[in-house]
Write a protein that holds these residues in place. Structure first.
Motif, PDB file in Angstrom:
ATOM      1  N   GLY A  41       0.786  -1.224   0.000  1.00 50.00           N
ATOM      2  CA  GLY A  41       0.000   0.000   0.000  1.00 50.00           C
ATOM      3  C   GLY A  41       0.821   1.279   0.000  1.00 50.00           C
ATOM      4  N   ARG A  42       2.110   1.187   0.357  1.00 53.17           N
ATOM      5  CA  ARG A  42       2.964   2.383   0.324  1.00 53.17           C
ATOM      6  C   ARG A  42       3.328   2.788  -1.109  1.00 53.17           C
ATOM      7  NH1 ARG A  42       7.883   2.704   2.486  1.00 53.17           N
ATOM      8  NH2 ARG A  42       7.558   4.890   3.009  1.00 53.17           N
ATOM      9  N   TYR A  43       2.889   2.018  -2.095  1.00 53.86           N
ATOM     10  CA  TYR A  43       3.293   2.281  -3.474  1.00 53.86           C
ATOM     11  C   TYR A  43       2.147   2.820  -4.325  1.00 53.86           C
ATOM     12  CZ  TYR A  43       7.628   0.307  -2.084  1.00 53.86           C
ATOM     13  OH  TYR A  43       8.816   0.118  -1.433  1.00 53.86           O
ATOM     14  N   ASP A  44       1.189   3.490  -3.678  1.00 52.06           N
ATOM     15  CA  ASP A  44       0.099   4.108  -4.431  1.00 52.06           C
ATOM     16  C   ASP A  44       0.620   5.108  -5.462  1.00 52.06           C
ATOM     17  OD1 ASP A  44      -2.160   2.830  -3.400  1.00 52.06           O
ATOM     18  OD2 ASP A  44      -2.306   4.192  -1.694  1.00 52.06           O
ATOM     19  N   GLY A  45       1.644   5.884  -5.110  1.00 52.81           N
ATOM     20  CA  GLY A  45       2.176   6.878  -6.037  1.00 52.81           C
ATOM     21  C   GLY A  45       2.793   6.243  -7.264  1.00 52.81           C
ATOM     22  N   LEU A  46       3.622   5.223  -7.056  1.00 51.91           N
ATOM     23  CA  LEU A  46       4.210   4.508  -8.186  1.00 51.91           C
ATOM     24  C   LEU A  46       3.121   3.845  -9.016  1.00 51.91           C
ATOM     25  CD1 LEU A  46       6.614   3.293  -9.736  1.00 51.91           C
ATOM     26  CD2 LEU A  46       6.654   1.450  -8.038  1.00 51.91           C
ATOM     27  N   ALA A  47       2.139   3.240  -8.357  1.00 50.67           N
ATOM     28  CA  ALA A  47       1.061   2.579  -9.091  1.00 50.67           C
ATOM     29  C   ALA A  47       0.295   3.572  -9.961  1.00 50.67           C
ATOM     30  CB  ALA A  47       0.121   1.892  -8.110  1.00 50.67           C
ATOM     31  N   ALA A  48       0.058   4.783  -9.453  1.00 47.78           N
ATOM     32  CA  ALA A  48      -0.644   5.792 -10.242  1.00 47.78           C
ATOM     33  C   ALA A  48       0.137   6.149 -11.499  1.00 47.78           C
ATOM     34  CB  ALA A  48      -0.889   7.038  -9.396  1.00 47.78           C
ATOM     35  N   VAL A  49       1.460   6.274 -11.366  1.00 42.75           N
ATOM     36  CA  VAL A  49       2.308   6.576 -12.530  1.00 42.75           C
ATOM     37  C   VAL A  49       2.255   5.436 -13.539  1.00 42.75           C
ATOM     38  CG1 VAL A  49       4.705   6.906 -13.258  1.00 42.75           C
ATOM     39  CG2 VAL A  49       3.825   8.138 -11.274  1.00 42.75           C
ATOM     40  N   LEU A  50       2.344   4.206 -13.066  1.00 46.02           N
ATOM     41  CA  LEU A  50       2.319   3.056 -13.965  1.00 46.02           C
ATOM     42  C   LEU A  50       0.940   2.876 -14.589  1.00 46.02           C
ATOM     43  CD1 LEU A  50       4.455   0.579 -11.819  1.00 46.02           C
ATOM     44  CD2 LEU A  50       5.161   1.775 -13.902  1.00 46.02           C
ATOM     45  N   ASN A  51      -0.123   3.117 -13.813  1.00 48.07           N
ATOM     46  CA  ASN A  51      -1.475   3.105 -14.383  1.00 48.07           C
ATOM     47  C   ASN A  51      -1.586   4.090 -15.539  1.00 48.07           C
ATOM     48  OD1 ASN A  51      -3.593   2.542 -11.449  1.00 48.07           O
ATOM     49  ND2 ASN A  51      -2.934   1.092 -12.982  1.00 48.07           N
ATOM     50  N   ALA A  52      -1.117   5.304 -15.314  1.00 52.37           N
ATOM     51  CA  ALA A  52      -1.197   6.334 -16.348  1.00 52.37           C
ATOM     52  C   ALA A  52      -0.374   5.971 -17.572  1.00 52.37           C
ATOM     53  CB  ALA A  52      -0.740   7.683 -15.792  1.00 52.37           C
ATOM     54  N   HIS A  53       0.623   5.146 -17.375  1.00 52.62           N
ATOM     55  CA  HIS A  53       1.498   4.715 -18.466  1.00 52.62           C
ATOM     56  C   HIS A  53       0.945   3.486 -19.186  1.00 52.62           C
ATOM     57  CE1 HIS A  53       5.493   3.115 -20.039  1.00 52.62           C
ATOM     58  NE2 HIS A  53       5.469   4.352 -20.500  1.00 52.62           N
ATOM     59  N   GLY A  54      -0.144   2.907 -18.668  1.00 52.23           N
ATOM     60  CA  GLY A  54      -0.784   1.804 -19.370  1.00 52.23           C
ATOM     61  C   GLY A  54      -0.719   0.462 -18.675  1.00 52.23           C
ATOM     62  N   ALA A  55      -0.352   0.428 -17.388  1.00 52.00           N
ATOM     63  CA  ALA A  55      -0.182  -0.841 -16.682  1.00 52.00           C
ATOM     64  C   ALA A  55      -1.341  -1.151 -15.760  1.00 52.00           C
ATOM     65  CB  ALA A  55       1.110  -0.816 -15.862  1.00 52.00           C
ATOM     66  N   ALA A  56      -1.687  -2.431 -15.689  1.00 52.26           N
ATOM     67  CA  ALA A  56      -2.424  -2.966 -14.549  1.00 52.26           C
ATOM     68  C   ALA A  56      -1.377  -3.369 -13.520  1.00 52.26           C
ATOM     69  CB  ALA A  56      -3.264  -4.170 -14.956  1.00 52.26           C
ATOM     70  N   VAL A  57      -1.512  -2.872 -12.290  1.00 51.33           N
ATOM     71  CA  VAL A  57      -0.455  -3.008 -11.288  1.00 51.33           C
ATOM     72  C   VAL A  57      -0.941  -3.909 -10.155  1.00 51.33           C
ATOM     73  CG1 VAL A  57       1.143  -1.767  -9.782  1.00 51.33           C
ATOM     74  CG2 VAL A  57       0.278  -0.654 -11.866  1.00 51.33           C
ATOM     75  N   TYR A  58      -0.058  -4.812  -9.719  1.00 49.44           N
ATOM     76  CA  TYR A  58      -0.346  -5.728  -8.617  1.00 49.44           C
ATOM     77  C   TYR A  58       0.807  -5.667  -7.622  1.00 49.44           C
ATOM     78  CZ  TYR A  58      -3.948  -7.837 -11.617  1.00 49.44           C
ATOM     79  OH  TYR A  58      -5.053  -8.045 -12.407  1.00 49.44           O
ATOM     80  N   GLY A  59       0.474  -5.835  -6.338  1.00 51.75           N
ATOM     81  CA  GLY A  59       1.510  -5.831  -5.307  1.00 51.75           C
ATOM     82  C   GLY A  59       1.133  -6.720  -4.139  1.00 51.75           C
ATOM     83  N   PRO A  60       1.829  -7.838  -3.930  1.00 46.99           N
ATOM     84  CA  PRO A  60       1.548  -8.680  -2.759  1.00 46.99           C
ATOM     85  C   PRO A  60       2.195  -8.130  -1.502  1.00 46.99           C
ATOM     86  CG  PRO A  60       3.312  -9.645  -4.057  1.00 46.99           C
ATOM     87  CD  PRO A  60       2.877  -8.410  -4.788  1.00 46.99           C
ATOM     88  N   ASP A  61       1.548  -8.353  -0.366  1.00 46.83           N
ATOM     89  CA  ASP A  61       2.197  -8.166   0.933  1.00 46.83           C
ATOM     90  C   ASP A  61       2.890  -9.496   1.271  1.00 46.83           C
ATOM     91  OD1 ASP A  61       1.126  -5.639   1.129  1.00 46.83           O
ATOM     92  OD2 ASP A  61      -0.345  -6.144   2.673  1.00 46.83           O
ATOM     93  N   HIS A  62       4.178  -9.459   1.536  1.00 46.61           N
ATOM     94  CA  HIS A  62       4.911 -10.689   1.808  1.00 46.61           C
ATOM     95  C   HIS A  62       4.459 -11.319   3.125  1.00 46.61           C
ATOM     96  CE1 HIS A  62       7.203  -9.217  -1.466  1.00 46.61           C
ATOM     97  NE2 HIS A  62       7.889  -8.333  -0.770  1.00 46.61           N
ATOM     98  N   VAL A  63       4.771 -12.582   3.297  1.00 49.05           N
ATOM     99  CA  VAL A  63       4.459 -13.265   4.544  1.00 49.05           C
ATOM    100  C   VAL A  63       5.000 -12.450   5.723  1.00 49.05           C
ATOM    101  CG1 VAL A  63       6.570 -14.683   4.397  1.00 49.05           C
ATOM    102  CG2 VAL A  63       4.647 -15.457   5.805  1.00 49.05           C
ATOM    103  N   GLY A  64       4.161 -12.292   6.765  1.00 48.88           N
ATOM    104  CA  GLY A  64       4.585 -11.530   7.930  1.00 48.88           C
ATOM    105  C   GLY A  64       4.579 -10.031   7.739  1.00 48.88           C
ATOM    106  N   HIS A  65       4.025  -9.555   6.644  1.00 49.86           N
ATOM    107  CA  HIS A  65       4.015  -8.124   6.332  1.00 49.86           C
ATOM    108  C   HIS A  65       2.602  -7.674   5.966  1.00 49.86           C
ATOM    109  CE1 HIS A  65       8.316  -8.892   5.929  1.00 49.86           C
ATOM    110  NE2 HIS A  65       8.528  -7.587   5.928  1.00 49.86           N
ATOM    111  N   GLY A  66       2.314  -6.406   6.275  1.00 50.87           N
ATOM    112  CA  GLY A  66       1.062  -5.804   5.852  1.00 50.87           C
ATOM    113  C   GLY A  66      -0.144  -6.604   6.287  1.00 50.87           C
ATOM    114  N   ARG A  67      -1.012  -6.919   5.328  1.00 54.55           N
ATOM    115  CA  ARG A  67      -2.253  -7.639   5.618  1.00 54.55           C
ATOM    116  C   ARG A  67      -2.116  -9.154   5.432  1.00 54.55           C
ATOM    117  NH1 ARG A  67      -6.123  -3.731   6.185  1.00 54.55           N
ATOM    118  NH2 ARG A  67      -5.723  -1.719   5.153  1.00 54.55           N
TER     119      ARG A  67
END
Length: 282
Positions: A41-67
């Protein structure tokens, strides 16, 4: 802020949360691999840039991290984390079959992404490493030599020259604010050795971004690892005065980091970028 969807996958050691920043008609897929103690979730800014550039963006939270499931920040085997990231890539490809896949790894995520590229490089079209834990990283060995791991969390000030970044990090309940864990440090040592011994990534295009004032993952040690990993198609950009998180740095470096990623992908991905401002190098 882009729209977000949440998914849950069966990971190697329990449920893995995967964040998706969807695109209505993507031309490529981007998989963001986050660093130690944080979350996708800390990568919303990067995801917005990549979205605008034409990407569908995915990001897993690693084991023991985040949700995701697991004892906080305990990673016993990074090979399992690579397998989990591969599961997130399968999720993205099942939704958008046939699209090029880009892997973006930051810090610890750079180590995971490097190992992913060694194991699954034929499935990738480009690799982006930001402040990657790779090469000669001395911190795990220093901490493991102590009788007890010091109860010293990551300093928010080490992340960026932007005070707002540090403040948001310190206030984020999904960020780990405690000490490093011995099993994770031991896994770092093993995986750094594995990546060193497992060869380069051949012709896979690689972009390396790093701040020259990175005190968490110092530039010289990372350089040796990146140059060893690269099969010769290496693009690098070192930011003078920048700290550990170039995607969260002060302007103009933050914008420059995003622009480097866009230019790199425009050069390396199949086909031409779309017309209009979303497809420009910026």
């Amino acid at each position: 802020m882009p729209h977000v969807r949440e998914h849950t996958l069966d990971g190697t050691r329990g449920p893995i949360a995967v964040r998706e920043w969807p695109h209505p008609a993507p031309r490529y897929l981007a998989l963001v691999v986050h660093g130690y103690g944080e979350h996708a979730g800390r990568y919303d800014g990067l995801a917005a840039v990549l979205n605008a550039h034409g990407a569908a963006v995915y990001g897993p939270d690693h084991v023991g991290h985040g949700r995701s499931a697991g004892e906080r920040v305990v990673i016993e085997d990074f090979e399992d984390v690579v397998t989990d990231v591969h599961g997130a890539a399968d999720l993205a490809r099942s939704a958008h079959p046939g699209l090029p896949l880009v892997l973006v790894g930051h810090s610890m995520g750079g180590l995971i992404a490097a190992r992913y590229a060694q194991r699954h490089g034929a499935e990738l079209n480009a690799l982006v490493l930001s402040g990657p834990v790779i090469g000669a990283w001395e911190l795990p060995g220093r901490l493991l030599a102590l009788p007890e791991i010091p109860d010293v969390p990551v300093s928010p000030a080490a992340l960026s020259r932007d005070p707002a970044v540090g403040a948001a990090y310190a206030a984020d309940p999904l960020v780990w604010h405690g000490p490093m864990r011995r099993p994770t440090l031991e896994a770092f040592v093993r995986t750094l050795e594995t990546v060193e011994k497992s060869g380069d990534v051949g012709g896979l295009p690689l972009l390396w971004l790093h701040g020259d004032d990175d005190r968490l993952v110092p530039l010289p040690g990372s350089r040796t690892g990146v140059e060893r990993l690269s099969g010769g198609r290496l693009t690098r950009r070192i930011f003078a005065g920048a700290r550990h998180e170039v995607f969260h740095e002060t302007e103009p470096d933050r914008a420059a980091a995003f622009a480097e990623v866009r230019r790199f992908l425009d050069r390396t991905l199949p086909g031409r970028p779309p017309n209009g401002p979303c497809g420009t190098a910026g």
